[in-house]
Scaffold this active site. Sequence first.
Site, PDB file in Angstrom:
ATOM      1  N   TYR A 176       0.833  -0.979   0.105  1.00 23.79           N
ATOM      2  CA  TYR A 176      -0.106  -0.064  -0.028  1.00 23.79           C
ATOM      3  C   TYR A 176       0.873   1.305  -0.026  1.00 23.79           C
ATOM      4  O   TYR A 176       2.162   1.211   0.304  1.00 23.79           O
ATOM      5  CB  TYR A 176      -1.106   0.055   1.446  1.00 23.79           C
ATOM      6  CG  TYR A 176      -0.412  -0.129   2.658  1.00 23.79           C
ATOM      7  CD1 TYR A 176       0.141   1.226   3.282  1.00 23.79           C
ATOM      8  CD2 TYR A 176      -0.236  -1.472   3.076  1.00 23.79           C
ATOM      9  CE1 TYR A 176       0.742   0.822   4.581  1.00 23.79           C
ATOM     10  CE2 TYR A 176       0.506  -1.735   4.474  1.00 23.79           C
ATOM     11  CZ  TYR A 176       0.796  -0.431   5.096  1.00 23.79           C
ATOM     12  OH  TYR A 176       1.573  -0.644   6.344  1.00 23.79           O
ATOM     13  N   HIS A 224       6.718  -0.271   1.416  1.00 26.48           N
ATOM     14  CA  HIS A 224       6.070   0.575   0.333  1.00 26.48           C
ATOM     15  C   HIS A 224       7.314   0.551  -0.854  1.00 26.48           C
ATOM     16  O   HIS A 224       8.502   0.395  -0.748  1.00 26.48           O
ATOM     17  CB  HIS A 224       6.296   2.275   0.621  1.00 26.48           C
ATOM     18  CG  HIS A 224       5.448   2.355   2.014  1.00 26.48           C
ATOM     19  ND1 HIS A 224       4.001   1.793   2.238  1.00 26.48           N
ATOM     20  CD2 HIS A 224       5.854   2.502   3.261  1.00 26.48           C
ATOM     21  CE1 HIS A 224       3.734   1.789   3.463  1.00 26.48           C
ATOM     22  NE2 HIS A 224       4.794   2.416   4.258  1.00 26.48           N
TER      23      HIS A 224
END
Length: 313
Positions: free
Chosen positions: A241, A289
């Site tokens: 995400y 990430h």
Amino acid sequence: MVSTLGKTRILLTLLCLTAAGLFYKSKWNLTDLYSLWPHKLRACNCQKCLTEGEHEFKMLIGASPKPFLTKQTPMSEDDFSWWKNVQREKRPFSFFNETVDKLFTIFPPTPQVEQQSSDRCRTCAVVGNSANLKGSHYGQLIDYHDIVIRMNRGPTKGYESDVGTKTTHRVMYPESATNVDKNTHLVFFPFKMKDLLWLLNSFAPHQKGPKRRGNKDLVMIINPAFMKYSHEMWMKKKGRYPSTGFMTLVLSLQICDEVNVFGFGADREGNWSHYFEILRNKRLRTGPHAGMQEYEFIRMLDQKKVISLFKGL
Ligand code: C5P
């Protein structure tokens, strides 16, 4: 012999060609022409408004769900399923809805956001926590913006000349929480159900729990559907995400007319080191990430003049 009508036609054609040539040779484009429009027709009063840029980005910005949860913003089961996966949550959708109802007995049902208007220019500085801010002397420039959005524990005290002093919004989640003063908006990113309960606990009257983190009237809760939108439409599903910083940048495109970005970018070793501390974990990289892709994306937005990126030192 050329008739008078013929001469007029030739003259007009030459005039048109000259005008087109001048327009083409100059560095003007349609966006610049917008700034010559009378006020009423413009989206905002900046030299260039975000929503007057390239069609592709205009569409992307326009496709956003409501960035903040409000009492009236129902979340779809589909968005809830995406959010559930980020955290491996077991509790049902009904529990989420009940929790949201409770949150809005404490926080404003609709958060305060200055709306876009043709006679206003909402300038924003989005300030990440990169070590590239050290020695940058961006402080005054950052403070010059109407809205200054900082993240997590990024301090100002002791770093004023590089990062400024003003904080109108501070983005955080429980693990990165810090106290904010009574005039700063606390922008809360719920990555899991537990986070919403943490927020409830922190601000609930007469309830035991961690002390209040700020002014309850200035709390704004990010809509999980907006997190999904940032991941799918902006990051094209790269990484598990998007980072808080990247989502904050996407958020700024919803609440600002002009966005300048500071404090983004890994160090030479590829770690997301901070301007305010010495990195201990040399294998940090960019966590879960897709940090490098996020940075490339931010650079591309800068090149396309959607935002301006200040790269620091
Ligand atoms: O590390 P922290 O999450 O507090 O930093 C806030 C945001 O700043 C990150 O989510 C990331 O997007 C950005 N950042 C960065 N480069 C760094 C440190 C942080 O781009 N060196």
